[in-house]
Structure formats: C-alpha cells, structure tokens
Motif scaffolding. Structure first.
Motif, PDB file in Angstrom:
ATOM      1  N   PRO A  87      -7.280  -5.513  20.332  1.00  0.00           N
ATOM      2  CA  PRO A  87      -8.277  -5.571  19.595  1.00  0.00           C
ATOM      3  C   PRO A  87      -7.595  -5.373  18.126  1.00  0.00           C
ATOM      4  CG  PRO A  87      -8.546  -3.177  20.267  1.00  0.00           C
ATOM      5  CD  PRO A  87      -7.983  -4.497  21.223  1.00  0.00           C
ATOM      6  N   LYS A  88      -8.099  -5.407  16.985  1.00  0.00           N
ATOM      7  CA  LYS A  88      -7.254  -5.220  15.970  1.00  0.00           C
ATOM      8  C   LYS A  88      -6.596  -3.206  15.810  1.00  0.00           C
ATOM      9  CE  LYS A  88      -8.253  -5.511  11.490  1.00  0.00           C
ATOM     10  NZ  LYS A  88      -9.034  -6.272  10.903  1.00  0.00           N
ATOM     11  N   ILE A  89      -5.382  -3.299  15.568  1.00  0.00           N
ATOM     12  CA  ILE A  89      -5.596  -1.498  16.072  1.00  0.00           C
ATOM     13  C   ILE A  89      -4.843  -1.123  14.088  1.00  0.00           C
ATOM     14  CG2 ILE A  89      -4.139   0.387  16.008  1.00  0.00           C
ATOM     15  CD1 ILE A  89      -3.459  -1.145  19.360  1.00  0.00           C
ATOM     16  N   VAL A  90      -5.369  -0.519  13.040  1.00  0.00           N
ATOM     17  CA  VAL A  90      -5.205   0.433  12.161  1.00  0.00           C
ATOM     18  C   VAL A  90      -5.009   1.633  11.759  1.00  0.00           C
ATOM     19  CG1 VAL A  90      -5.739  -0.209   9.280  1.00  0.00           C
ATOM     20  CG2 VAL A  90      -6.176  -1.802  11.099  1.00  0.00           C
ATOM     21  N   ALA A  91      -3.563   2.178  11.600  1.00  0.00           N
ATOM     22  CA  ALA A  91      -3.948   3.672  11.038  1.00  0.00           C
ATOM     23  C   ALA A  91      -3.903   3.693   9.703  1.00  0.00           C
ATOM     24  CB  ALA A  91      -2.146   3.539  10.871  1.00  0.00           C
ATOM     25  N   HIS A  92      -4.921   4.374   9.305  1.00  0.00           N
ATOM     26  CA  HIS A  92      -5.365   4.957   7.886  1.00  0.00           C
ATOM     27  C   HIS A  92      -4.896   6.176   7.201  1.00  0.00           C
ATOM     28  CE1 HIS A  92      -8.413   2.111   8.307  1.00  0.00           C
ATOM     29  NE2 HIS A  92      -8.708   2.050  10.207  1.00  0.00           N
ATOM     30  N   PHE A  93      -3.328   6.274   6.688  1.00  0.00           N
ATOM     31  CA  PHE A  93      -3.311   7.419   5.731  1.00  0.00           C
ATOM     32  C   PHE A  93      -3.914   7.376   4.703  1.00  0.00           C
ATOM     33  CE2 PHE A  93       0.480   5.201   8.792  1.00  0.00           C
ATOM     34  CZ  PHE A  93       0.758   6.557   9.281  1.00  0.00           C
ATOM     35  N   THR A  94      -3.618   8.626   3.847  1.00  0.00           N
ATOM     36  CA  THR A  94      -4.298   8.346   2.555  1.00  0.00           C
ATOM     37  C   THR A  94      -3.759   7.633   1.879  1.00  0.00           C
ATOM     38  OG1 THR A  94      -3.984  10.734   3.082  1.00  0.00           O
ATOM     39  CG2 THR A  94      -4.808  10.090   0.541  1.00  0.00           C
ATOM     40  N   ASP A  95      -5.009   6.702   1.310  1.00  0.00           N
ATOM     41  CA  ASP A  95      -4.914   5.725   0.701  1.00  0.00           C
ATOM     42  C   ASP A  95      -3.980   3.774   0.714  1.00  0.00           C
ATOM     43  OD1 ASP A  95      -6.152   7.334  -1.699  1.00  0.00           O
ATOM     44  OD2 ASP A  95      -4.337   7.848  -2.265  1.00  0.00           O
ATOM     45  N   ALA A  96      -3.240   4.583   1.873  1.00  0.00           N
ATOM     46  CA  ALA A  96      -2.488   3.390   2.665  1.00  0.00           C
ATOM     47  C   ALA A  96      -3.022   2.555   4.117  1.00  0.00           C
ATOM     48  CB  ALA A  96      -1.735   3.403   2.835  1.00  0.00           C
TER      49      ALA A  96
ATOM     50  N   ALA B 222       8.371   9.960  -7.148  1.00  0.00           N
ATOM     51  CA  ALA B 222       7.376  10.339  -7.384  1.00  0.00           C
ATOM     52  C   ALA B 222       6.361  10.644  -6.047  1.00  0.00           C
ATOM     53  CB  ALA B 222       6.695   8.642  -7.382  1.00  0.00           C
ATOM     54  N   ASN B 223       6.740  11.462  -4.654  1.00  0.00           N
ATOM     55  CA  ASN B 223       6.808  11.752  -4.065  1.00  0.00           C
ATOM     56  C   ASN B 223       5.641  11.248  -3.033  1.00  0.00           C
ATOM     57  OD1 ASN B 223       7.835  13.978  -4.009  1.00  0.00           O
ATOM     58  ND2 ASN B 223       6.539  14.854  -5.539  1.00  0.00           N
ATOM     59  N   LYS B 224       5.847   9.168  -2.918  1.00  0.00           N
ATOM     60  CA  LYS B 224       4.545   8.449  -2.450  1.00  0.00           C
ATOM     61  C   LYS B 224       5.929   7.642  -1.162  1.00  0.00           C
ATOM     62  CE  LYS B 224       5.171   4.934  -5.535  1.00  0.00           C
ATOM     63  NZ  LYS B 224       4.223   3.995  -6.290  1.00  0.00           N
ATOM     64  N   VAL B 225       5.286   6.836  -0.426  1.00  0.00           N
ATOM     65  CA  VAL B 225       5.745   6.042   0.456  1.00  0.00           C
ATOM     66  C   VAL B 225       4.998   4.944   0.791  1.00  0.00           C
ATOM     67  CG1 VAL B 225       6.304   6.105   2.827  1.00  0.00           C
ATOM     68  CG2 VAL B 225       6.974   7.925   1.879  1.00  0.00           C
ATOM     69  N   SER B 226       5.528   3.592   0.864  1.00  0.00           N
ATOM     70  CA  SER B 226       5.296   2.251   0.345  1.00  0.00           C
ATOM     71  C   SER B 226       4.938   1.563   1.171  1.00  0.00           C
ATOM     72  CB  SER B 226       5.519   1.613  -0.925  1.00  0.00           C
ATOM     73  OG  SER B 226       4.820   2.412  -2.148  1.00  0.00           O
ATOM     74  N   PHE B 227       4.667   0.557   1.905  1.00  0.00           N
ATOM     75  CA  PHE B 227       4.480  -0.635   2.883  1.00  0.00           C
ATOM     76  C   PHE B 227       4.156  -1.176   2.283  1.00  0.00           C
ATOM     77  CE2 PHE B 227       3.570   3.713   4.514  1.00  0.00           C
ATOM     78  CZ  PHE B 227       4.510   4.067   5.510  1.00  0.00           C
TER      79      PHE B 227
ATOM     80  N   ASN C 135      -0.151  11.964   5.449  1.00  0.00           N
ATOM     81  CA  ASN C 135      -1.686  12.711   5.633  1.00  0.00           C
ATOM     82  C   ASN C 135      -1.678  11.401   6.506  1.00  0.00           C
ATOM     83  OD1 ASN C 135      -3.231  14.445   5.915  1.00  0.00           O
ATOM     84  ND2 ASN C 135      -4.746  12.753   4.807  1.00  0.00           N
ATOM     85  N   LEU C 136      -2.187  11.260   7.881  1.00  0.00           N
ATOM     86  CA  LEU C 136      -3.044  10.111   8.849  1.00  0.00           C
ATOM     87  C   LEU C 136      -4.732  11.046   9.036  1.00  0.00           C
ATOM     88  CD1 LEU C 136      -3.041   7.562  10.440  1.00  0.00           C
ATOM     89  CD2 LEU C 136      -2.272   9.211  12.750  1.00  0.00           C
ATOM     90  N   GLU C 137      -5.009   9.827   8.557  1.00  0.00           N
ATOM     91  CA  GLU C 137      -6.509  10.297   8.594  1.00  0.00           C
ATOM     92  C   GLU C 137      -7.756   9.613   9.739  1.00  0.00           C
ATOM     93  OE1 GLU C 137      -7.786   8.258   4.690  1.00  0.00           O
ATOM     94  OE2 GLU C 137      -7.518  10.363   3.629  1.00  0.00           O
ATOM     95  N   GLY C 138      -7.121   8.725  10.027  1.00  0.00           N
ATOM     96  CA  GLY C 138      -7.656   8.719  11.724  1.00  0.00           C
ATOM     97  C   GLY C 138      -6.537   6.966  11.913  1.00  0.00           C
TER      98      GLY C 138
ATOM     99  N   VAL D  80       1.019  -1.281   0.224  1.00  0.00           N
ATOM    100  CA  VAL D  80       0.134  -0.005   0.337  1.00  0.00           C
ATOM    101  C   VAL D  80       0.689   1.132  -0.189  1.00  0.00           C
ATOM    102  CG1 VAL D  80      -1.880  -1.266   1.050  1.00  0.00           C
ATOM    103  CG2 VAL D  80      -0.375  -0.168   2.364  1.00  0.00           C
ATOM    104  N   SER D  81       0.738   2.206  -0.965  1.00  0.00           N
ATOM    105  CA  SER D  81       1.078   3.974  -0.617  1.00  0.00           C
ATOM    106  C   SER D  81       0.641   4.562  -0.761  1.00  0.00           C
ATOM    107  CB  SER D  81       2.088   4.097  -2.426  1.00  0.00           C
ATOM    108  OG  SER D  81       2.558   2.337  -2.884  1.00  0.00           O
ATOM    109  N   THR D  82       1.249   5.709   0.052  1.00  0.00           N
ATOM    110  CA  THR D  82       0.988   6.789   0.719  1.00  0.00           C
ATOM    111  C   THR D  82       1.273   7.908   0.385  1.00  0.00           C
ATOM    112  OG1 THR D  82      -0.124   8.097   2.650  1.00  0.00           O
ATOM    113  CG2 THR D  82       1.620   6.829   3.065  1.00  0.00           C
ATOM    114  N   PRO D  83       0.901   9.289  -0.572  1.00  0.00           N
ATOM    115  CA  PRO D  83       1.852  10.169  -0.435  1.00  0.00           C
ATOM    116  C   PRO D  83       2.519  10.621   0.283  1.00  0.00           C
ATOM    117  CG  PRO D  83      -0.906  10.780  -1.136  1.00  0.00           C
ATOM    118  CD  PRO D  83      -1.178   9.591  -0.330  1.00  0.00           C
ATOM    119  N   LEU D  84       4.094  11.242  -0.172  1.00  0.00           N
ATOM    120  CA  LEU D  84       5.214  11.826   0.630  1.00  0.00           C
ATOM    121  C   LEU D  84       4.675  13.591   0.564  1.00  0.00           C
ATOM    122  CD1 LEU D  84       7.198  11.628   1.923  1.00  0.00           C
ATOM    123  CD2 LEU D  84       9.244  11.025   0.249  1.00  0.00           C
TER     124      LEU D  84
END
Length: 454
Positions: A385-394, A441-446, A301-304, A285-289
């Motif tokens: 419980p399951k913990i998920v960090a929601h970055f933009t698009d990732a 490309a200004n992105k970070v991938s995981f 950018n962390l959305e939640g 998954v990738s999110t904008p840098l």
C-alpha cells in the motif's frame, strides 16, 4: 606538533569574495543569482558505487544492501546519549567504517587530494597528517602541513578552539581531541587551510582559511581507503556554518539508491551549496528544522505514518529517553549516513501491524533475523500500500522500492526497523528526493526527483 605562522593579511570573508569575483570573470563554476548568493555543486560517491575504492564487483545488490543495513545498526549507537561528549572528550556520531557517502577534496598549497567521509552527523572536518605519532594505515600519502604555504595553526584563545574539546600545546597551538563510540579516536592540531573542491563542471573552487583538524594520533576502526571526515552537521565548526556568509546557510543533496541497483555506474549523487541548493517548484513541501542539543544533528518532527487510508500516530520515545521531543517537537533525526529508517519500538509494532493487515502476500522469516517483516517475492516486488510519512507541514510519499527491498533472492523486507530511544529517517527513505536544508529559515524542503538525472 608544530606551529606554522604563515597567514593571509586579508580576512577569510574578503579573500573568499575576491576569489568568487575573479572566478566568475574567468567563467569558473560559481553560480550567482540576483541576490548575490553563490552556488556550488559537487559529487557524492556512494561507498558501493563502482567509483568508490570500497566497491566489490562480486557483491550482489542484496549483499551490498545487507552490509549497508548492518552499518545502520552500528551507526545508530553513536546517536545515543551515552555517546555524547564528556568533560574530557568530544564524541562524534559517525560510524567510521566506512560511512555511506564520500567526497574528494584537496587541501593545502599546493593541493593534496584526499577522499573523506561526507557526514551530516559530524561537525569537525579532519584528515590524517604528518608527522604521525599513531595513525591508521592509509593507501594515499598523509597530508604534510610543512609543504603547504597556506597552513596556519589555530591559537589557544581563538573562538574556533573554544568551540570544541581541546587543550593548549606548544605555547599557543589548539589541540583537539575527539573519540568515537567504538573507542576510535583522532587527536591533532586545529588549523586553518585552503580547501579546493572539484565542482561537477570539472573546474575547482578554492576556499581559504577553512578550520579543520590535522590529525597526528588517529586509531581504531577507520579504513585505509579514506583519510578522514568532512563535517556537514549543524554545529559551529562544520563546513556548513563556516561558509555561512557565502552560502547563506543553504545546502541540499539528491541521493541515488545505488546499493539497490548495480547497473547505476556512470552517475553519482550530488551535494549543492548556496543558490544551487535552493529547492523550488510546485511539488515542494517543507517542514521546520528543529534546533536541539546537540546542534550537530538535524531534527524534524514526525507526526505519523499513513498506510493506505490508515494513520499510525507517531509518539516520541519514552519519557526521559535520550531523544524525547521538546514540547512535542524534534522527535526524529534526518541522517544521510544511516541506510535504514529506525523508529521506536512501540510505533514500529503498530506500523507493522497496520502493514500486515493491508498486504496480501506470503510472509516469510528473514533467515538472518535482521528484519521483522518480510515477504516472499519472485521479482523483488510486492503489492504494498501507499506509505506516507507525515512531517509537520510536509507529507512525503515514500517509494515502495525504498520501503521494501530485496535482501536476498525471493525475499523482500521492510527497511524500517525498531530501535530503543531513537528515531532516524535514513537515506533509503530519502533517495530520489532533492532535499534542501536552510539553516537560516530553519526548514528542510523535499522535492520528488529522479536523482539519476539530477
């Protein structure tokens, strides 16, 4: 301070490309793909690894973890607005005692090995040098540029000199000045030099004409086991951007949470450059840098954050804070040198409240007062419980062992802590992900990865 006029007649890029061709012919550890990019992989040594000079075999995993947490709180202060450059100094963000990950490199001709702090939150690479006007104690010999045939100082009118806070000395020598938030400092000559890096295959890679700081006046809280810093930040003078033509703005790392497990002794984390740094596969998954000022830091950018089926929406720091997001973007720094994850107070409070409602375990106060949410645990594990960090698009599902760590016998605590005006995604949360940065490309991938086997 002096000026050495030894120089290559070839451009740095041409010399590098010639070297790469010769190295490939002789089967050295330079990997090329069809696009012509070059791939390099090196060891990252965690400061608590048995491979590190900082290693203390008498420390338990809990003690190592406590120490790493304390370094996180100190390091966070270097990211705040009042730690940034003034007209007279350039501020670095690294916590100088002693950093979390180390790299061995050699500089000069003949090469002299140094052990330095590898830091994604700093730009300038520097080491202590002879002659030393004022240096901190160092267990290995200082680099002596007089003995290197490839050393050359940077001129005052050079572009590299203009990229940092500096002055002109000795006629035409660019002298840099850098100070840290704890009043530590380094001052010296900005110079070009050959760097030799040990690849994981056991072979070496020579990189000519790297801009670095040859520090003649260094002091403060630096430790004698290391001699300087390797700057992996996003600024113009960082190693990443200096090698942009060769690695095309790509680097990645896979971090082993070694502070958690004393049994991990024969493996290291790794850092990759160029084609070796490309992160691919069906689970990536990738999110904008996000590019922001200062350019040193890597913003996402962390959305939640979701806890089970409940979403806790992330909101940036208060209006006017040092790190308020621009147009709702760039509200958290991803940093390899901070162990804990730090989140703004209000968001932290909401997240903890959600966790408490979902965890069926006995709460217990942390005797040290460091952590706000702790539980009794016989085996160092709770049913979280399951913990998920929601970055933009990732969306990143975070490991329970990274989110709740055993800080002492029978006590596990949440490794997320509150902070004022700042958010940092720390290295515990990053552990066991292959994380790729693409500055073009200004992105970070995981990619979820067992970094002990990477």
């Amino acid at each position: 301070m002096k000026m050495n006029t030894k120089a290559s007649t070839l451009s740095p890029t041409l010399v590098f490309l010639i070297f790469l061709h010769l190295s490939w012919v002789s089967s050295r550890n330079i990997i090329s793909n069809n696009s012509g990019e070059n791939g390099l992989t090196f060891d990252l040594i965690h400061r608590d690894s048995p491979l590190s000079p900082f290693y203390n075999p008498s420390n338990t995993p809990s003690i190592r973890l406590r120490n790493a947490f304390q370094r996180s709180f100190s390091r966070a202060s270097f990211f705040k607005k009042n730690s940034f450059a003034t007209n007279n100094t350039i501020q670095s963000d690294i916590f100088p005692i002693p950093g979390e990950y180390l790299m061995k490199i050699s500089i000069g001709t003949p090469p002299v090995e140094i052990l330095a702090i590898a830091d994604t939150g700093s730009d300038l690479t520097w080491t202590q040098c002879e002659p030393c006007i004022n240096c901190f104690q160092q267990s290995t010999p200082l680099f002596d540029s007089n003995k290197s045939s490839t050393y050359k100082t940077v001129g005052c009118n050079a572009e590299e000199c203009a990229s940092i806070t500096s002055s002109c000395v000795g006629g035409n020598i660019c002298e840099y000045q850098m100070s840290y938030g704890d009043q530590s400092h380094t001052i010296g000559d900005l110079a070009f030099e050959k760097f030799t890096l040990p690849c994981t295959s056991g072979n070496n890679v020579d990189i000519p004409n790297v801009v670095f700081g040859c520090g003649h006046d260094n002091g403060g809280t630096f430790n004698n086991y290391t001699s300087g810093i390797i700057g992996l930040g996003g600024g113009a003078i960082s190693i990443i951007n200096q090698l942009d033509n060769e690695i095309n703005g790509k680097f990645s790392y896979c971090l082993i949470p070694i502070a958690l497990d004393s049994s991990i002794s024969n493996v290291t984390s790794h850092i990759n450059f160029g084609s070796s740094a490309i992160v691919f596969g069906p689970n990536v998954v990738s999110t904008p840098l996000i590019k922001m000022d200062p350019s040193t830091f890597y913003y996402l950018n962390l959305e939640g954050v979701s806890v089970g089926n409940m979403m806790v929406e992330f909101k940036s720091s208060k209006t006017g804070s040092s790190y308020a997001a621009v147009d709702g973007q760039g509200n958290i720094i991803i940093d390899s040198g901070t162990t804990l994850t730090l989140l703004p107070n209000n968001f932290y409070t909401n997240l903890v409240s959600t966790l408490v409602n979902m965890i069926n375990a006995t709460k217990k106060d942390d005797p040290s007062g460091t952590f706000g949410l702790c539980y009794e645990s016989e085996g160092g594990i709770i049913d979280a419980p399951k913990i998920v960090a929601h970055f933009t698009d990732a969306d990143l599902e975070l490991s329970p062992s990274s989110m709740f760590a055993q800080v002492e016998e029978g006590l596990v605590c949440l490794t997320i802590v509150p902070a004022e005006d700042i958010a940092i995604f720390g290295n515990l949360a990053q552990a066991n992900f292959l994380i790729g940065y693409d500055l073009v490309a200004n992105k970070v991938s995981f990619l979820p990865t067992d970094c002990t086997k990477y």
